[in-house]
Design a protein around this motif. Sequence first.
Motif, mmCIF file in Angstrom:
data_model
loop_
_atom_site.group_PDB
_atom_site.id
_atom_site.type_symbol
_atom_site.label_atom_id
_atom_site.label_comp_id
_atom_site.label_asym_id
_atom_site.label_seq_id
_atom_site.Cartn_x
_atom_site.Cartn_y
_atom_site.Cartn_z
ATOM 1 N N PHE A 70 -21.952 24.382 -4.880
ATOM 2 C CA PHE A 70 -21.538 23.347 -3.925
ATOM 3 C C PHE A 70 -20.890 22.164 -4.642
ATOM 4 C CE2 PHE A 70 -25.016 25.055 -1.007
ATOM 5 C CZ PHE A 70 -24.123 25.606 -0.105
ATOM 6 N N ALA A 71 -21.474 21.772 -5.789
ATOM 7 C CA ALA A 71 -20.927 20.623 -6.521
ATOM 8 C C ALA A 71 -19.539 20.941 -7.062
ATOM 9 C CB ALA A 71 -21.865 20.237 -7.659
ATOM 10 N N ALA A 72 -19.333 22.175 -7.538
ATOM 11 C CA ALA A 72 -18.014 22.560 -8.044
ATOM 12 C C ALA A 72 -16.983 22.585 -6.915
ATOM 13 C CB ALA A 72 -18.095 23.928 -8.721
ATOM 14 N N ALA A 73 -17.374 23.148 -5.775
ATOM 15 C CA ALA A 73 -16.459 23.189 -4.630
ATOM 16 C C ALA A 73 -16.109 21.785 -4.166
ATOM 17 C CB ALA A 73 -17.098 23.983 -3.491
ATOM 18 N N SER A 74 -17.114 20.926 -4.120
ATOM 19 C CA SER A 74 -16.890 19.552 -3.693
ATOM 20 C C SER A 74 -15.973 18.808 -4.666
ATOM 21 C CB SER A 74 -18.235 18.823 -3.570
ATOM 22 O OG SER A 74 -18.058 17.496 -3.133
ATOM 23 N N ALA A 75 -16.155 19.058 -5.952
ATOM 24 C CA ALA A 75 -15.308 18.411 -6.965
ATOM 25 C C ALA A 75 -13.848 18.804 -6.789
ATOM 26 C CB ALA A 75 -15.779 18.788 -8.363
ATOM 27 N N CYS A 76 -13.621 19.983 -6.193
ATOM 28 C CA CYS A 76 -12.254 20.473 -5.970
ATOM 29 C C CYS A 76 -11.758 20.167 -4.557
ATOM 30 C CB CYS A 76 -12.194 21.970 -6.242
ATOM 31 S SG CYS A 76 -12.517 22.409 -7.962
ATOM 32 N N GLY A 77 -12.517 19.365 -3.819
ATOM 33 C CA GLY A 77 -12.044 18.893 -2.530
ATOM 34 C C GLY A 77 -12.470 19.681 -1.314
ATOM 35 N N LEU A 192 -23.946 34.121 -14.654
ATOM 36 C CA LEU A 192 -24.074 33.836 -13.229
ATOM 37 C C LEU A 192 -23.853 32.353 -12.932
ATOM 38 C CD1 LEU A 192 -24.552 34.945 -10.444
ATOM 39 C CD2 LEU A 192 -27.027 34.671 -10.794
ATOM 40 N N MET A 193 -24.307 31.470 -13.821
ATOM 41 C CA MET A 193 -24.047 30.041 -13.593
ATOM 42 C C MET A 193 -22.562 29.745 -13.736
ATOM 43 S SD MET A 193 -27.208 27.762 -14.939
ATOM 44 C CE MET A 193 -28.852 27.982 -14.251
ATOM 45 N N GLY A 194 -21.905 30.415 -14.689
ATOM 46 C CA GLY A 194 -20.467 30.248 -14.808
ATOM 47 C C GLY A 194 -19.752 30.749 -13.572
ATOM 48 N N ALA A 195 -20.199 31.904 -13.058
ATOM 49 C CA ALA A 195 -19.580 32.462 -11.855
ATOM 50 C C ALA A 195 -19.791 31.551 -10.657
ATOM 51 C CB ALA A 195 -20.158 33.849 -11.570
ATOM 52 N N ALA A 196 -20.978 30.937 -10.552
ATOM 53 C CA ALA A 196 -21.256 30.035 -9.434
ATOM 54 C C ALA A 196 -20.280 28.862 -9.436
ATOM 55 C CB ALA A 196 -22.698 29.531 -9.516
ATOM 56 N N CYS A 197 -20.078 28.262 -10.609
ATOM 57 C CA CYS A 197 -19.168 27.117 -10.693
ATOM 58 C C CYS A 197 -17.718 27.539 -10.480
ATOM 59 C CB CYS A 197 -19.321 26.431 -12.051
ATOM 60 S SG CYS A 197 -20.950 25.676 -12.317
ATOM 61 N N ALA A 198 -17.321 28.654 -11.117
ATOM 62 C CA ALA A 198 -15.932 29.124 -10.976
ATOM 63 C C ALA A 198 -15.637 29.540 -9.542
ATOM 64 C CB ALA A 198 -15.689 30.291 -11.932
ATOM 65 N N HIS A 209 -6.585 26.698 -14.181
ATOM 66 C CA HIS A 209 -7.085 25.796 -15.221
ATOM 67 C C HIS A 209 -8.424 25.193 -14.800
ATOM 68 C CE1 HIS A 209 -7.266 22.590 -18.194
ATOM 69 N NE2 HIS A 209 -7.355 21.711 -17.217
ATOM 70 N N VAL A 210 -8.491 24.787 -13.562
ATOM 71 C CA VAL A 210 -9.734 24.203 -13.039
ATOM 72 C C VAL A 210 -10.833 25.259 -12.972
ATOM 73 C CG1 VAL A 210 -10.815 23.259 -10.956
ATOM 74 C CG2 VAL A 210 -8.627 22.346 -11.760
ATOM 75 N N VAL A 211 -10.499 26.448 -12.503
ATOM 76 C CA VAL A 211 -11.483 27.529 -12.399
ATOM 77 C C VAL A 211 -12.038 27.874 -13.780
ATOM 78 C CG1 VAL A 211 -11.806 29.971 -11.832
ATOM 79 C CG2 VAL A 211 -10.515 28.481 -10.281
ATOM 80 N N ALA A 212 -11.167 27.965 -14.767
ATOM 81 C CA ALA A 212 -11.607 28.287 -16.129
ATOM 82 C C ALA A 212 -12.517 27.196 -16.686
ATOM 83 C CB ALA A 212 -10.395 28.484 -17.035
ATOM 84 N N ALA A 213 -12.166 25.933 -16.413
ATOM 85 C CA ALA A 213 -13.005 24.829 -16.889
ATOM 86 C C ALA A 213 -14.382 24.876 -16.245
ATOM 87 C CB ALA A 213 -12.325 23.490 -16.585
ATOM 88 N N ALA A 317 -16.348 20.084 -21.378
ATOM 89 C CA ALA A 317 -15.409 21.097 -20.877
ATOM 90 C C ALA A 317 -14.766 20.690 -19.557
ATOM 91 C CB ALA A 317 -16.135 22.429 -20.703
ATOM 92 N N LEU A 318 -15.351 19.710 -18.870
ATOM 93 C CA LEU A 318 -14.828 19.298 -17.568
ATOM 94 C C LEU A 318 -13.712 18.264 -17.726
ATOM 95 C CD1 LEU A 318 -18.107 18.803 -15.463
ATOM 96 C CD2 LEU A 318 -16.441 20.677 -15.273
ATOM 97 N N PRO A 319 -12.546 18.527 -17.182
ATOM 98 C CA PRO A 319 -11.515 17.478 -17.138
ATOM 99 C C PRO A 319 -12.062 16.260 -16.405
ATOM 100 C CG PRO A 319 -10.613 19.612 -16.494
ATOM 101 C CD PRO A 319 -12.107 19.781 -16.557
#
Length: 339
Positions: A70-77, A192-198, A209-213, A317-319
């Motif tokens: 949720f936090a990753a999705a929110s960070a991307c708008g 799995l944590m990487g997959a959740a964020c990506a 670029h954002v997905v990879a980060a 690693a996060l822009p």
Amino acid sequence: MSSTDGQTIRTPNELLGAARVMTEPSLRAVVGELPEPLRHMGGYHFGWWDSEGTPTAASSGKSIRAALFFAAASACGAAPQSLATAAAAIELVHNFTLLHDDVMDRDRTRRGRETVWSLWGIPDAILLGDAMHAAAGKCLVTSPRTAIGLVRLEDAVIELCRGQQEDCAFESIPPANGEEYSRMAMGKTGALMGAACALGAELADGDQHVVAAMDTFGRQVGVSFQIVDDLIGIWGDPAVTGKPVGNDLVNRKQTMPIVVALRSGTPAGTRLQKLYELPRALTPEEVSLAAELVEESGGRRAAQELAERLLAQALAALPGELATTDLITLAGVVAHRDR
């Protein structure tokens, strides 16, 4: 909850609680569709009712992976609520691995309750895990960009299985080194944590670029999480963790503190190696001694320091525009938790 510079700052408990609230309806719906007795055992595993089916308020887990999603999705708008079923899929995958992990590690308690296999047997626990894995795919079918989500999540499962296989193999091979441990932890927990964020970034239409980060961030957080889990497995408080202390030592696991100890070249490390080589189960007194030897040889301190370094690498690693307070707070939860 507080605010600074116009940005709302939520506490770890608020973030994790919100993730549970958003994912639980989907989880209950999916588990509710399972055939009996899988439905009954699934609800028990999630803490919704006891072994007799009476509703309870038992813990259903921390929901860290869903919160990261949720936090990753929110960070991307994106609006997190619109992606709740995908978050539920991630939690179903995580819980299927817990069911199988309990069988492989012979753990009889989780979250302060008997594990599914210890109540209903190994075959039922394995089958419930398989059903949850399949149910995760059904959740993603209702989410946007279904194919991308399924492929990313299943790739993570394959990597996770590799890491788990290596973790089990470490019980019967010579002492692992740090590189071997890191590869195992990256698969077992980081994938799995990487997959959740990506996936959160992808479903929010983030660019590659954002997905990879986000993937790198989640993976580093995941390995840090695993190391902290290793520390808790030896020195955690059973009243807090809901699991007996010392199981990793009983099972002769090679977790990070133990890997450091066994390869330390210290007298304490040598004594620990001799305990690990005993052709019988360790007594409670020997388990306590083993924990002391791990600490004496520097294993505890080294693992704590590595967990902190990995956390710093994850944040680096996060822009800048993606380093939201929610992601920073959740990363901190990983390295500073007691269960």
